[in-house]
Scaffold this active site. Sequence first.
Site, PDB file in Angstrom:
ATOM      1  N   ARG A 287      11.915  -1.828  10.196  1.00  0.00           N
ATOM      2  CA  ARG A 287      10.885  -1.421  11.157  1.00  0.00           C
ATOM      3  C   ARG A 287      10.802  -2.435  12.286  1.00  0.00           C
ATOM      4  O   ARG A 287      10.865  -3.630  12.043  1.00  0.00           O
ATOM      5  CB  ARG A 287       9.526  -1.337  10.448  1.00  0.00           C
ATOM      6  CG  ARG A 287       9.211   0.052   9.952  1.00  0.00           C
ATOM      7  CD  ARG A 287       8.025   0.130   9.058  1.00  0.00           C
ATOM      8  NE  ARG A 287       6.802  -0.475   9.553  1.00  0.00           N
ATOM      9  CZ  ARG A 287       5.624  -0.371   8.927  1.00  0.00           C
ATOM     10  NH1 ARG A 287       5.528   0.334   7.804  1.00  0.00           N
ATOM     11  NH2 ARG A 287       4.551  -0.951   9.402  1.00  0.00           N
TER      12      ARG A 287
ATOM     13  N   ARG B 193      -9.289   0.738   9.398  1.00  0.00           N
ATOM     14  CA  ARG B 193      -8.634  -0.507   9.794  1.00  0.00           C
ATOM     15  C   ARG B 193      -9.615  -1.445  10.491  1.00  0.00           C
ATOM     16  O   ARG B 193      -9.276  -2.573  10.783  1.00  0.00           O
ATOM     17  CB  ARG B 193      -7.595  -0.158  10.819  1.00  0.00           C
ATOM     18  CG  ARG B 193      -6.129  -0.236  10.570  1.00  0.00           C
ATOM     19  CD  ARG B 193      -5.606  -1.065   9.541  1.00  0.00           C
ATOM     20  NE  ARG B 193      -4.263  -1.459   9.851  1.00  0.00           N
ATOM     21  CZ  ARG B 193      -3.194  -0.730   9.578  1.00  0.00           C
ATOM     22  NH1 ARG B 193      -3.289   0.412   8.949  1.00  0.00           N
ATOM     23  NH2 ARG B 193      -2.007  -1.176   9.909  1.00  0.00           N
TER      24      ARG B 193
ATOM     25  N   LYS C  83       0.830  -1.212   0.000  1.00  0.00           N
ATOM     26  CA  LYS C  83       0.000   0.000   0.000  1.00  0.00           C
ATOM     27  C   LYS C  83       0.864   1.263   0.000  1.00  0.00           C
ATOM     28  O   LYS C  83       0.646   2.175  -0.789  1.00  0.00           O
ATOM     29  CB  LYS C  83      -0.928   0.006   1.235  1.00  0.00           C
ATOM     30  CG  LYS C  83      -1.842  -1.198   1.326  1.00  0.00           C
ATOM     31  CD  LYS C  83      -2.750  -1.153   2.541  1.00  0.00           C
ATOM     32  CE  LYS C  83      -2.042  -1.188   3.884  1.00  0.00           C
ATOM     33  NZ  LYS C  83      -1.296  -2.441   4.166  1.00  0.00           N
TER      34      LYS C  83
ATOM     35  N   ARG D 153      11.919  -5.780   3.931  1.00  0.00           N
ATOM     36  CA  ARG D 153      11.653  -4.339   3.819  1.00  0.00           C
ATOM     37  C   ARG D 153      12.698  -3.517   4.581  1.00  0.00           C
ATOM     38  O   ARG D 153      13.108  -3.874   5.680  1.00  0.00           O
ATOM     39  CB  ARG D 153      10.270  -4.024   4.382  1.00  0.00           C
ATOM     40  CG  ARG D 153      10.031  -2.521   4.492  1.00  0.00           C
ATOM     41  CD  ARG D 153       8.607  -2.145   4.651  1.00  0.00           C
ATOM     42  NE  ARG D 153       7.914  -2.818   5.728  1.00  0.00           N
ATOM     43  CZ  ARG D 153       6.601  -2.741   5.909  1.00  0.00           C
ATOM     44  NH1 ARG D 153       5.868  -2.025   5.092  1.00  0.00           N
ATOM     45  NH2 ARG D 153       6.036  -3.386   6.902  1.00  0.00           N
TER      46      ARG D 153
ATOM     47  N   ARG E 136       0.321  -8.896  13.673  1.00  0.00           N
ATOM     48  CA  ARG E 136      -0.326  -7.938  12.754  1.00  0.00           C
ATOM     49  C   ARG E 136      -1.258  -8.660  11.788  1.00  0.00           C
ATOM     50  O   ARG E 136      -2.309  -8.148  11.426  1.00  0.00           O
ATOM     51  CB  ARG E 136       0.734  -7.140  11.991  1.00  0.00           C
ATOM     52  CG  ARG E 136       1.462  -6.150  12.894  1.00  0.00           C
ATOM     53  CD  ARG E 136       2.735  -5.655  12.277  1.00  0.00           C
ATOM     54  NE  ARG E 136       2.516  -4.821  11.117  1.00  0.00           N
ATOM     55  CZ  ARG E 136       3.453  -4.574  10.195  1.00  0.00           C
ATOM     56  NH1 ARG E 136       4.644  -5.111  10.295  1.00  0.00           N
ATOM     57  NH2 ARG E 136       3.191  -3.793   9.190  1.00  0.00           N
TER      58      ARG E 136
HETATM   59  P1  AP5 Z   1       4.859  -1.610   1.624  1.00  0.00           P
HETATM   60  O1  AP5 Z   1       4.449  -0.754   0.481  1.00  0.00           O
HETATM   61  O2  AP5 Z   1       5.754  -1.012   2.656  1.00  0.00           O
HETATM   62  O3  AP5 Z   1       3.582  -2.324   2.296  1.00  0.00           O
HETATM   63  P2  AP5 Z   1       2.360  -1.726   3.113  1.00  0.00           P
HETATM   64  O4  AP5 Z   1       1.126  -2.401   2.626  1.00  0.00           O
HETATM   65  O5  AP5 Z   1       2.378  -0.236   3.116  1.00  0.00           O
HETATM   66  O6  AP5 Z   1       2.742  -2.311   4.529  1.00  0.00           O
HETATM   67  P3  AP5 Z   1       2.706  -1.703   5.992  1.00  0.00           P
HETATM   68  O7  AP5 Z   1       3.431  -2.731   6.840  1.00  0.00           O
HETATM   69  O8  AP5 Z   1       3.235  -0.311   6.052  1.00  0.00           O
HETATM   70  O9  AP5 Z   1       1.219  -1.726   6.274  1.00  0.00           O
HETATM   71  P4  AP5 Z   1       0.550  -1.803   7.603  1.00  0.00           P
HETATM   72  O10 AP5 Z   1      -0.819  -1.576   7.135  1.00  0.00           O
HETATM   73  O11 AP5 Z   1       0.734  -2.954   8.470  1.00  0.00           O
HETATM   74  O12 AP5 Z   1       1.339  -0.709   8.472  1.00  0.00           O
HETATM   75  P5  AP5 Z   1       0.994   0.796   8.824  1.00  0.00           P
HETATM   76  O13 AP5 Z   1       2.238   1.563   8.642  1.00  0.00           O
HETATM   77  O14 AP5 Z   1      -0.244   1.239   8.148  1.00  0.00           O
HETATM   78  O15 AP5 Z   1       5.551  -2.928   0.987  1.00  0.00           O
HETATM   79  C1  AP5 Z   1       6.096  -3.948   1.827  1.00  0.00           C
HETATM   80  C2  AP5 Z   1       7.431  -4.434   1.228  1.00  0.00           C
HETATM   81  O16 AP5 Z   1       7.181  -5.094  -0.031  1.00  0.00           O
HETATM   82  C3  AP5 Z   1       8.434  -3.303   0.918  1.00  0.00           C
HETATM   83  O17 AP5 Z   1       9.709  -3.792   1.183  1.00  0.00           O
HETATM   84  C4  AP5 Z   1       8.247  -3.048  -0.603  1.00  0.00           C
HETATM   85  O18 AP5 Z   1       9.418  -2.558  -1.208  1.00  0.00           O
HETATM   86  C5  AP5 Z   1       7.883  -4.431  -1.108  1.00  0.00           C
HETATM   87  N1  AP5 Z   1       6.942  -4.417  -2.240  1.00  0.00           N
HETATM   88  C6  AP5 Z   1       5.870  -3.605  -2.411  1.00  0.00           C
HETATM   89  N2  AP5 Z   1       5.217  -3.926  -3.569  1.00  0.00           N
HETATM   90  C7  AP5 Z   1       5.889  -4.975  -4.107  1.00  0.00           C
HETATM   91  C8  AP5 Z   1       5.695  -5.784  -5.283  1.00  0.00           C
HETATM   92  N3  AP5 Z   1       4.670  -5.582  -6.122  1.00  0.00           N
HETATM   93  N4  AP5 Z   1       6.570  -6.780  -5.523  1.00  0.00           N
HETATM   94  C9  AP5 Z   1       7.613  -7.022  -4.671  1.00  0.00           C
HETATM   95  N5  AP5 Z   1       7.851  -6.292  -3.550  1.00  0.00           N
HETATM   96  C10 AP5 Z   1       6.988  -5.293  -3.258  1.00  0.00           C
HETATM   97  O19 AP5 Z   1       0.642   0.672  10.387  1.00  0.00           O
HETATM   98  C11 AP5 Z   1       1.607   0.427  11.379  1.00  0.00           C
HETATM   99  C12 AP5 Z   1       0.932   0.436  12.740  1.00  0.00           C
HETATM  100  O20 AP5 Z   1       0.358   1.740  12.995  1.00  0.00           O
HETATM  101  C13 AP5 Z   1      -0.234  -0.529  12.933  1.00  0.00           C
HETATM  102  O21 AP5 Z   1       0.182  -1.842  13.264  1.00  0.00           O
HETATM  103  C14 AP5 Z   1      -1.024   0.155  14.058  1.00  0.00           C
HETATM  104  O22 AP5 Z   1      -0.440  -0.059  15.302  1.00  0.00           O
HETATM  105  C15 AP5 Z   1      -0.883   1.633  13.696  1.00  0.00           C
HETATM  106  N6  AP5 Z   1      -1.984   2.095  12.819  1.00  0.00           N
HETATM  107  C16 AP5 Z   1      -1.854   2.559  11.536  1.00  0.00           C
HETATM  108  N7  AP5 Z   1      -3.058   2.895  11.040  1.00  0.00           N
HETATM  109  C17 AP5 Z   1      -3.957   2.633  12.008  1.00  0.00           C
HETATM  110  C18 AP5 Z   1      -5.369   2.754  12.082  1.00  0.00           C
HETATM  111  N8  AP5 Z   1      -6.099   3.230  11.058  1.00  0.00           N
HETATM  112  N9  AP5 Z   1      -5.984   2.391  13.241  1.00  0.00           N
HETATM  113  C19 AP5 Z   1      -5.278   1.924  14.275  1.00  0.00           C
HETATM  114  N10 AP5 Z   1      -3.940   1.765  14.277  1.00  0.00           N
HETATM  115  C20 AP5 Z   1      -3.280   2.125  13.144  1.00  0.00           C
END
Ligand code: AP5
Length: 211
Positions: A156, A88, A13, A123, A167
Amino acid sequence: MNLILLGMPGAGKGTQAEIIQKDFGIANISTGAMMREVSRSDTDLARKVQNYISSGTLVPNDIIIEMLVQRVGERDCEKGFLLDGFPRNLGQGQALDSANVAIDLVLYLSISEEEIVNRMSGRRVHPASGRSYHILYNPPKVDGFDDVTQEPLIQREDDAPEVIKKRLDVYYDETEPLLDFYRNKNLQFIEIDAAQSLDKVTKSIRESIAN
Ligand code: AP5
């Protein structure tokens, strides 16, 4: 155009959000990035948020919803915005409705759990900007350093194997029900095969937005 990117943690994402933001000139709102920024200050709230993130659980709705609703009312969102990581859970989806935040398109990045583990374990991120790389699939130009600032990349803390598992459990319990919530709404819901190469995923997303 207001859109939501839904998908498992690590589905891609954040990577795609950065590209869409540049392509379509809309605001890119990542609640994960917002929460990581909050966690860096020296306050009680910051320490609470940091505990939720490092344990792989969600930050409670009463902390996050108000911040998000305020953020989408800001000026740079007038031309449209992209939500990465919000909603979420059903409570957050309903909160968007209650605040009359209109959504035009939901893009669901669909992928297997096995591939997710590969992606998150490889990552590397630039903490200040949130730019995300992968040691094999999307490497930086110089190993271990950000392409733009040349600052060091880190892993991370919530990409540790035991936190990844937590997660994913949270995703199945709380986030997955949003798929049906949005499928049953009067808006466009498009599933994208996120297991494709990065460029192919981008192409599918561009086509979905343009249509
Ligand atoms: P990447 O693009 O980084 O993936 P992502 O989907 O953004 O993953 P996140 O781990 O950031 O999502 P998340 O939803 O768990 O975390 P968030 O930061 O929102 O890609 C992943 C890897 O794959 C990278 O290395 C990339 O290079 C590679 N890649 C990408 N596309 C590819 C492809 N097509 N082919 C090959 N490789 C590829 O949340 C973190 C924390 O914040 C949560 O756990 C929670 O505690 C809190 N939080 C955030 N939002 C909320 C909410 N709305 N409510 C409550 N708590 C929240």
